[in-house]
Design an enzyme around this catalytic site. Structure first.
Site, PDB file in Angstrom:
ATOM      1  N   ARG A  67      -9.523  22.920   8.267  1.00  0.00           N
ATOM      2  CA  ARG A  67     -10.420  24.040   7.965  1.00  0.00           C
ATOM      3  C   ARG A  67     -11.720  23.980   8.759  1.00  0.00           C
ATOM      4  NH1 ARG A  67      -9.524  26.895   3.200  1.00  0.00           N
ATOM      5  NH2 ARG A  67      -7.784  26.177   1.905  1.00  0.00           N
ATOM      6  N   HIS A 204       4.755   3.157   4.166  1.00  0.00           N
ATOM      7  CA  HIS A 204       4.117   2.291   5.159  1.00  0.00           C
ATOM      8  C   HIS A 204       4.428   0.820   4.934  1.00  0.00           C
ATOM      9  CE1 HIS A 204       0.993   1.991   1.986  1.00  0.00           C
ATOM     10  NE2 HIS A 204       0.736   0.815   2.524  1.00  0.00           N
ATOM     11  N   LYS A 208       5.432  -2.982   7.694  1.00  0.00           N
ATOM     12  CA  LYS A 208       4.701  -4.245   7.748  1.00  0.00           C
ATOM     13  C   LYS A 208       5.559  -5.327   8.386  1.00  0.00           C
ATOM     14  CE  LYS A 208       1.485  -3.438   3.937  1.00  0.00           C
ATOM     15  NZ  LYS A 208       0.278  -3.584   4.746  1.00  0.00           N
ATOM     16  N   GLU A 242      -3.690  -5.747  -6.640  1.00  0.00           N
ATOM     17  CA  GLU A 242      -4.914  -5.306  -5.982  1.00  0.00           C
ATOM     18  C   GLU A 242      -6.100  -5.777  -6.802  1.00  0.00           C
ATOM     19  OE1 GLU A 242      -4.571  -1.214  -3.960  1.00  0.00           O
ATOM     20  OE2 GLU A 242      -3.317  -1.038  -5.729  1.00  0.00           O
ATOM     21  N   ASP A 261       3.050   5.331  -8.320  1.00  0.00           N
ATOM     22  CA  ASP A 261       2.309   5.159  -7.077  1.00  0.00           C
ATOM     23  C   ASP A 261       2.933   4.103  -6.173  1.00  0.00           C
ATOM     24  OD1 ASP A 261       0.174   5.671  -5.293  1.00  0.00           O
ATOM     25  OD2 ASP A 261      -0.935   3.957  -6.079  1.00  0.00           O
ATOM     26  N   HIS A 266       7.314   1.353  -2.882  1.00  0.00           N
ATOM     27  CA  HIS A 266       7.100   0.050  -2.245  1.00  0.00           C
ATOM     28  C   HIS A 266       7.953  -1.056  -2.859  1.00  0.00           C
ATOM     29  CE1 HIS A 266       3.982   2.101  -0.253  1.00  0.00           C
ATOM     30  NE2 HIS A 266       2.962   1.744  -0.974  1.00  0.00           N
ATOM     31  N   LYS A 364      -3.913  -2.853 -10.602  1.00  0.00           N
ATOM     32  CA  LYS A 364      -5.258  -2.840 -10.047  1.00  0.00           C
ATOM     33  C   LYS A 364      -6.170  -3.723 -10.889  1.00  0.00           C
ATOM     34  CE  LYS A 364      -4.965   1.668  -7.810  1.00  0.00           C
ATOM     35  NZ  LYS A 364      -5.128   1.096  -6.453  1.00  0.00           N
TER      36      LYS A 364
END
Length: 512
Positions: A67, A204, A208, A242, A261, A266, A364
């Site tokens: 934008r 992703h 790795k 994490e 998530d 993963h 987390k």
């Protein structure tokens, strides 16, 4: 000079140069969501790093779509700032100026037909000025809710249709839906515009280095594969921890949670790579077939209340600082039941893994940042030592460290130096950083290059996505109805319910 010799100072002409099969052909990348954090911190630096390593052709272009009212030069300046801050390889002025010549920007919204007409013109101009040859990849670094609009615009403008000797591809970032039904709806939308072989779903983690090394570790070495089965393995733990909270991701994370998530993609991908049989070749179809067999063989716990755990972090101390709890984070509703920790016990009903539990956990605000796969072996059936000699002896283990300290650790028993027999656990360690002189490329470097080369082994196809949701959906439904998240203090290793889940099986979580 003989024909098969390299020209001095020109490694690209050396027939022994292993980069030669990896260099992409003429092409461009059109990036939607180019002003987002993922593009700024990962995707743009990865493209620069590929170029800096000589893996992109001179006939390459990059088009940003967004934008902002930017000129091509404005976009180039934005990319330069991103590269200087986040690129893995050193900044090279000459290399960036080469790349800059192929940078373009198109201003517009996803529902702006005129903007897509301009995009069509810009892509055609790149074919003429840069020699991209009609080969274009469309990277959708955007929310799934925007996919229908972008897909429809690409189809209406004809950007999805290649000529006879060119290709078009689309790259989709996770999440691939939020349950099985939405994953199928999303796939239907994309497959109306692109053929299945033109669709690249990016996870992703599969890019790795250590995840790829898992395949080499298993199938290139005679010493591990014979004991990679239920006869010797007691259980497997896959951890993704994490030490940070949700940061500025409240808008995305709340209502999604840890299981959707990272476990659906993963961790289940890591499970599949750990448990799969040896493929005939590493051809994409063969590798995907073996992963799909594993996911299809996964069995949930009979009692989901005892075989799963769900948690939500509360305030505490981490890294010497006092941190907020999840419900105190900016943008989070005070009555949110979104989990920030999830643990699941699964079984793989194959001959190789019969009776071996796989424990998956992610969260987390845990003790430290680490992702690892731990293969924990059974105790030896007989120990010819006195009980006092083996007090400090545990179970043998092979631990594949995915991040941040990439490598492999083997834990085994060894005699302690001295006059008496005392056996204690010791570690034998392999670390990428100290073994190889080359720094491992970022996951997105490998994956973007594979997209441009049309090499799909590391990209899950739709069947893998659906099988993963079939595993997770019943757990999510049970949690929504019967299991609110249990609190756990920031800086610890999850709620007590997760430790109770392991204790019921006579086991404990590894302390990474």
């Amino acid at each position: 000079m003989r024909q098969n010799e390299a020209a001095p100072g020109n490694p690209l002409r050396d027939s022994r140069d292993r980069r030669l099969p990896l260099i992409a052909g003429p092409c461009s990348v059109v990036m939607f969501g180019v002003t987002g954090d993922l593009a700024r911190k990962k995707l743009l630096p990865a493209i620069y790093d590929l170029h800096n390593r000589g893996l992109l052709p001179p006939a390459f272009g990059l088009v940003g779509f967004g934008r902002r009212d930017w000129s091509h030069d404005d976009f180039a300046d934005y990319m330069r700032e991103s590269v200087e801050k986040y690129a893995r390889t050193p900044f090279n002025e000459h290399a960036f100026e080469q790349l800059r010549g192929g940078l373009r920007f198109v201003t517009g919204a996803f529902d702006d037909t005129e903007a897509f007409e301009e995009l069509t013109r810009v892509v055609s101009e790149l074919d003429d000025s840069r020699g991209t040859g009609g080969n274009h990849a469309f990277y959708l670094s955007i929310p799934p809710s925007a996919f229908p609009q972008v897909a429809e615009q690409l189809a209406q403008s004809g950007l999805n249709t290649p000529s006879e000797h060119s290709w078009r591809r689309v790259v989709i970032e996770k999440p691939f839906g939020h349950d099985l039904e939405s994953a199928r709806e999303l796939n239907d939308i994309v497959e109306k515009v692109f053929k299945p072989e033109e669709i690249f779903r990016i996870d992703h983690y599969l890019g790795k280095e250590t995840v790829q090394n898992l395949l080499a570790f298993r199938f290139a070495n005679q010493m591990f594969e014979p004991v990679w089965n239920s006869r010797y393995v007691d259980h497997v733990q896959i951890t993704m921890a994490e030490d940070i909270g949700i940061g500025t991701r409240a808008g995305y994370y709340d209502g999604i949670g840890t299981a959707r998530d990272v476990i659906q993609n993963h961790l289940l991908q890591l499970l599949a790579l750990t448990a799969m049989e040896e493929p005939i070749t590493f051809d994409a179809a063969e590798l995907r077939n073996e992963k799909e067999k594993v996911l299809a063989a996964v069995e949930l716990p009979e009692d989901l209340a005892e075989g799963t755990a769900r948690g939500q972090y509360v305030g505490g101390w981490q890294g010497g600082e006092q941190v907020n709890g999840y419900l105190e984070e900016n943008g989070i509703s005070p009555d949110s039941t979104t989990e920030t920790f999830a643990a699941i016990k699964l079984k793989v009903n194959t001959r190789r893994w019969a009776g071996v539990p796989f424990y998956l956990r992610a969260g987390k605000r845990l003790g430290r940042r680490v992702t690892e796969i731990a293969i924990v072996y059974k105790q030896v059936p007989f120990l010819p030592f006195r009980d006092t000699d083996t007090v400090d002896l545990g179970q043998n283990a092979v631990v594949i460290r995915v991040q941040p300290d990439e490598g492999v650790t083997m834990r085994f028993g060894s005699k302690v130096p001295g006059t008496q027999m005392e056996v204690r656990d010791v570690n034998m360690d392999f670390a990428y950083g100290s073994t190889f002189t080359e720094e491992s490329p970022e996951a997105y470097e490998r994956l973007i290059l594979d997209v441009l080369r049309g090499a799909p082994p590391l990209f899950p196809r739709q069947k893998e996505v659906e099988l993963s949701w079939k595993i997770l959906d019943p757990i999510l439904e049970f949690w929504d109805e019967h299991m609110p998240p249990a609190p756990y203090r920031s800086g610890t290793w999850g709620p007590q319910t997760a430790h109770d889940m392991m204790a019921r099986d006579g086991r404990t979580w590894r302390r990474p």
